[in-house]
Motif scaffolding. Structure first.
Motif, mmCIF file in Angstrom:
data_model
loop_
_atom_site.group_PDB
_atom_site.id
_atom_site.type_symbol
_atom_site.label_atom_id
_atom_site.label_comp_id
_atom_site.label_asym_id
_atom_site.label_seq_id
_atom_site.Cartn_x
_atom_site.Cartn_y
_atom_site.Cartn_z
ATOM 1 N N VAL A 57 5.460 -1.321 17.279
ATOM 2 C CA VAL A 57 4.242 -0.978 16.260
ATOM 3 C C VAL A 57 4.364 -1.824 15.178
ATOM 4 C CG1 VAL A 57 3.377 1.052 14.739
ATOM 5 C CG2 VAL A 57 4.721 1.525 16.960
ATOM 6 N N ALA A 58 2.919 -2.138 14.678
ATOM 7 C CA ALA A 58 2.636 -3.478 13.753
ATOM 8 C C ALA A 58 1.661 -3.019 12.885
ATOM 9 C CB ALA A 58 2.738 -4.717 14.242
ATOM 10 N N ASN A 59 1.618 -3.091 11.672
ATOM 11 C CA ASN A 59 0.594 -2.719 10.700
ATOM 12 C C ASN A 59 0.263 -3.831 9.695
ATOM 13 O OD1 ASN A 59 0.062 0.477 11.298
ATOM 14 N ND2 ASN A 59 2.508 0.124 11.134
ATOM 15 N N TYR A 60 -0.836 -4.152 9.389
ATOM 16 C CA TYR A 60 -1.310 -4.913 8.268
ATOM 17 C C TYR A 60 -2.439 -4.220 7.556
ATOM 18 C CZ TYR A 60 -3.695 -8.787 5.974
ATOM 19 O OH TYR A 60 -4.177 -9.668 4.880
ATOM 20 N N GLU A 110 3.732 -6.564 0.692
ATOM 21 C CA GLU A 110 3.159 -5.247 0.861
ATOM 22 C C GLU A 110 2.024 -5.014 1.633
ATOM 23 O OE1 GLU A 110 1.129 -5.104 -3.252
ATOM 24 O OE2 GLU A 110 3.099 -5.130 -4.158
ATOM 25 N N HIS A 111 2.074 -6.078 2.587
ATOM 26 C CA HIS A 111 0.735 -5.942 3.642
ATOM 27 C C HIS A 111 1.287 -5.789 4.991
ATOM 28 C CE1 HIS A 111 -1.564 -7.202 0.404
ATOM 29 N NE2 HIS A 111 -1.260 -8.407 0.123
ATOM 30 N N GLY A 144 -13.054 -2.365 0.079
ATOM 31 C CA GLY A 144 -12.446 -1.271 0.544
ATOM 32 C C GLY A 144 -10.781 -1.407 1.093
ATOM 33 N N ASN A 145 -10.419 -0.837 1.741
ATOM 34 C CA ASN A 145 -9.110 -0.793 2.152
ATOM 35 C C ASN A 145 -9.305 -1.010 3.654
ATOM 36 O OD1 ASN A 145 -7.891 -0.341 -0.380
ATOM 37 N ND2 ASN A 145 -8.732 1.829 0.177
ATOM 38 N N PHE A 146 -8.454 -2.271 4.195
ATOM 39 C CA PHE A 146 -8.517 -2.374 5.582
ATOM 40 C C PHE A 146 -7.095 -2.403 6.211
ATOM 41 C CE2 PHE A 146 -7.753 -5.872 8.874
ATOM 42 C CZ PHE A 146 -8.700 -5.588 9.912
ATOM 43 N N THR A 147 -7.016 -1.874 7.338
ATOM 44 C CA THR A 147 -5.587 -1.571 8.215
ATOM 45 C C THR A 147 -6.056 -2.063 9.646
ATOM 46 O OG1 THR A 147 -5.303 0.406 7.016
ATOM 47 C CG2 THR A 147 -3.936 -0.025 8.774
ATOM 48 N N LEU A 148 -5.084 -2.912 9.938
ATOM 49 C CA LEU A 148 -4.935 -3.427 11.347
ATOM 50 C C LEU A 148 -3.810 -3.099 11.874
ATOM 51 C CD1 LEU A 148 -6.472 -5.263 13.718
ATOM 52 C CD2 LEU A 148 -5.217 -6.995 12.777
ATOM 53 N N THR A 149 -3.788 -2.124 12.985
ATOM 54 C CA THR A 149 -2.560 -1.623 13.833
ATOM 55 C C THR A 149 -2.573 -2.022 15.172
ATOM 56 O OG1 THR A 149 -2.611 0.362 12.228
ATOM 57 C CG2 THR A 149 -1.137 0.430 14.205
ATOM 58 N N GLY A 150 -1.309 -2.587 15.425
ATOM 59 C CA GLY A 150 -1.096 -2.793 16.817
ATOM 60 C C GLY A 150 0.255 -1.973 17.459
#
Length: 813
Positions: free
Chosen positions: A644-647, A583-584, A654-660
């Motif tokens: 494109v990569a997302n975590y 899910e992450h 809270g909600n954390f998003t890391l996008t490369g």
């Protein structure tokens, strides 16, 4: 400097933010639905495709993404350049019309090789021809900044050739802008920002480019399921100046009057002054149970002031009685865009039918002030009407789709037809702007862009008809396929077939391969067929030149080897891999190749010693020192890759998003048409497509660009930081006689950050900055810096303005 009321407002916002820093965040809001699960409407007619399910790469951008981009002056183009690694939106300066209408690139291709849609309908291009710029020279691209950023619900960016599905121009991809359709509520947003930078060439700290932005929108229901949504937007941006101290170019008169200006900032280099006003609407009204009428539209008016090269007191370009201390002309642009669509969609038996009419147009009025026609002497005016450009596009569409079952497989069949009428027209400037006055041997026409003469004007139109068919299905549980074909006919270029095959094979529900192969076309724009202009300005080597851009039908161009233009034809291949781990985490990697034959470009600016006498002897036209004309001189190949990569995860309430993201593209020249014998006879420097235009296509745009974005959101707080690596670029000048100054501008890292405080469910305040470490490109070498006046080159994506800081307040209701 900041005005008093602007400074007070920003200080108040900062104080309020600092006051509440000690507040503790409450429980996090539920995470927004991932854009990966958003059903996309671009790239396929199947109605169940998401970003990762799509057979071609698609980016989905939300209003939250656009706000977090911190776009200077509310510019949509700037926001897209921040968010999309494949999107380049260079800032121009001292570049004629390009100071007023900026051109964008997708996948390193030309600005006119990307198709822009609004709610799935083709959006018109600009009427202004970018003839004095580096990136996008000779194109009339879509003006992204004509689309108000507050009107957008989401943007879908298809990074793949899509001519068979959407028609010509979609060689690099498609940008589909979906308008806000909320049936109730509204929003008011205001922001203010400015550049604050340590400018090393002058040793000064500069605060300029003050930008204010305001928007308001509201919605109401119409009937049981209809809506009316509308909004207004205003943004204003002061000019910036990053010119260095003038060392007086060696080719200028080294007279006492000129040398007295040494060390001063006589030039200007940076953003133009900009005032922009927009209005928009989007509405649907049910007509019974099976039919819904809809309408949407955008109107934008923009007033801009650009800079041009300084003219010295003792110069052939000056009339000392008018400008005893020299002068710097300013170009003034008034740009109007309108785009309206009305239509109806409904269900008839098994078919979904959508029929629409769209009309769009752009007009651009071009003027000069603080200029002079030297040949008129003391009687010359100082303000000129240079000309006007106008372009329209009217489109009628009908699209039908239906599911049907064949065997045990459910297919989606889509078909439709389109008729389009395009026009392009230019109007002459006032007579003084192009007059040949009584001063013998003096430059004629207004300095910094002589007016369009009556013989320069164009009035063209054409008709385009097209029909397409698209068939898609999940052929097995693991394999989805889509096939499309289109026939398009131009009354001036004939007809052409385009086709596309795309597919996605899922090894497991979370891992898949995808790929596509297509051929696409782009017919030369009407402006590339018929545009002509006459100007007086400074050439690449700094010397004053009177020149003309000629249509290929002009006898002078024909005498130099010009031939009828042909449509561009591309072959696109892409292959990608997508993965979703739990899910992450999710990622996609796509590689591509785009071959373009008969690419339409402006020729090199031809300014050999024998040109003026040749044109006078053979065509009886005096005073033409340089010419350029459109040509199909080159075939190119662009190879690239995009990652494109997302975590995503919960973190600290809270909600954390890391996008490369990472993009790489490299364009190489496959073939160059030989210089025509007529042109070659004028000398070794008379080449059709040479070093400078090769540089424009291959190295002037960054080959690599990557970004890492971290975002944390809770009920009351939002934190964002973005680290971007802007790739290197190379500038090449060819001054003739083997003098070819060349410089590569190194890659640069850019750091952006924003903090948002959500005071209530309706009110939020944000503070942020772009390029907060105040990075600049590599300093230009002396042979390129133009005697110190242009210490930084505008082709570097990091820009030449330094750090930008802003504050924003938003209230929803």
């Amino acid at each position: 400097m900041f005005s008093h009321h602007r400074k007070t407002a920003l200080t108040g916002a900062i104080t309020l933010a600092l006051f509440v820093q000690g507040a503790h965040a409450q429980d996090a809001k539920p995470a927004n639905a991932s854009t990966l699960d958003q059903i996309v409407v671009t790239g396929t007619h199947a109605k169940d495709r998401t970003v990762l399910d799509s057979p071609v790469p698609i980016d989905v951008l939300t209003p939250e993404d656009l706000r977090s981009a911190g776009a200077v002056n509310g510019e949509l183009g700037s926001a897209l350049a921040t968010l999309l690694p494949s999107f380049n939106f260079p800032r121009q300066s001292n570049s004629g019309g390009s100071d007023h209408v900026r051109a964008a690139q997708l996948r390193g291709m030309s600005p006119d090789q990307v198709l822009v849609l609004v709610n799935g309908k083709r959006f018109h291009t600009s009427a202004l021809v970018n003839s004095d710029t580096k990136i996008g020279r000779g194109t009339t691209p879509v003006d992204f900044n004509a689309i108000p950023i507050s009107a957008i619900k989401r943007i879908e960016v298809l990074r793949d050739g899509a001519g068979a599905q959407y028609g010509s121009d979609a060689i690099a991809g498609v940008v589909n802008i979906i308008l806000d359709d909320a049936p109730e509520g509204g929003e008011v947003t205001s922001s203010y920002g400015a550049y604050h930078t340590n400018f090393r060439p002058t040793g000064r700290t500069i605060t300029d480019g003050q930008s204010s932005y305001a928007s308001a929108k509201f919605g109401t229901k119409l009937g049981a399921s209809g809506f009316f949504r509308a909004g207004l937007e205003s943004n204003q941006h002061d000019a910036t100046n990053r010119a260095g101290p003038d060392q007086i170019p060696s080719w200028e008169n080294q007279s006492p009057a000129n040398l007295a200006l040494q060390g001063k900032r006589n030039y200007a280099a940076g953003d133009p002054k900009n005032e922009n006003y927009s209005g928009w609407l989007n509405a649907e009204l049910p007509l019974g149970d099976t039919v819904t009428a809809y309408a949407f539209g955008i109107y934008t008016q923009r007033h801009t002031i650009g800079d041009n090269y300084f003219r010295y007191p003792d110069s052939d370009a000056n009339v000392p009685a008018i400008y005893p201390s020299g002068y710097r002309p300013e170009s003034i642009g008034t740009n109007r865009d309108i785009n309206l669509t009305t239509g109806a969609r409904g269900h008839f038996g098994e078919w979904d039918i959508d029929s629409s009419l769209t009309w769009g147009g752009n007009s651009f009025a071009y003027n000069l002030r603080d200029s002079v026609n030297v040949s008129l002497g003391d009687e010359s005016p100082t303000q000129f009407r240079i000309g006007k450009y106008s372009g329209t596009q009217g489109t009628a569409n009908i699209d039908l789709s239906r599911p049907f079952e064949w065997g045990s497989t459910l297919y989606t069949l889509a078909t439709g037809a389109e008729y389009r009428r395009e026009t392009f027209r230019t109007y002459a400037g006032d007579p003084a702007s192009y007059a040949v006055g009584p001063i013998v041997g003096a430059p004629t026409g207004a300095q910094a862009g002589g007016g369009l003469t009556p013989q320069d004007t164009a009035n063209l139109s054409r008709h385009v008809g097209a029909a397409y068919v698209d068939l898609s299905a999940d052929l097995t549980e693991k394999f989805f396929a889509d096939a499309a074909a289109r026939y398009e006919h131009y009354n001036d270029f004939g007809g052409a077939w385009t086709g596309k095959l795309s597919g996605r094979y899922a090894f497991t529900p979370d891992y898949a391969l995808r790929g596509a192969i297509s051929n696409n076309i782009r017919a030369p724009s009407l402006s590339q067929v018929g545009f002509e202009s006459t100007s007086t300005g400074y050439g690449a080597n700094g010397e004053l030149v009177q020149g003309r851009v000629l249509s290929v039908n002009n006898p002078i161009a024909r005498g130099l080897g010009a031939t009828d233009l042909q449509p561009e034809k591309s072959r696109n291949i892409s292959l990608g891999f997508t993965a979703r781990v739990g899910e992450h985490f999710d990622a996609s990697l796509d590689i591509f190749r785009i071959d373009v034959d008969h690419r339409v470009t402006l020729s090199e600016t031809i300014a050999t010693d024998g040109l003026e006498s040749y044109i006078l002897a053979h065509f009886g036209v005096p005073g033409v020192q340089s010419v350029a004309f459109f040509t199909n001189a080159v075939d190119t190949r662009t190879r690239g890759a995009e990652l494109v990569a997302n975590y995503r995860n919960a973190l600290y309430g809270g909600n954390f998003t890391l996008t490369g993201t990472y993009s790489y593209n490299r364009t190489s020249i496959r073939n160059v048409r030989d210089t025509p014998t007529q042109l070659a006879a004028l000398g070794a420097d008379a080449v059709l497509f040479g070093l400078e235009e090769r540089n424009t296509l291959t190295d002037a745009s960054p080959r690599q660009r990557g970004a890492l974005t971290a975002r944390w959101d809770s009920t009351h707080w939002g934190l964002l930081t973005r680290l971007t690596r802007q790739g290197s670029t190379t500038r090449v000048f060819d001054f003739g006689d083997g003098f070819v100054p060349t410089q590569t501008y190194a890659a640069r890292w850019q750091l952006d950050a924003e903090v948002e405080w959500r005071a209530t469910e309706r009110l939020s305040l944000a503070l942020g900055g772009q390029n907060i470490t105040d990075q600049y490109p590599t300093r230009s070498i002396p042979d390129i810096a133009y005697a110190g006046n242009f210490p930084y080159d505008v082709i570097s994506p990091i820009g030449v303005n330094g750090a930008y800081w802003y504050g924003r307040v938003r209230y929803s209701f």
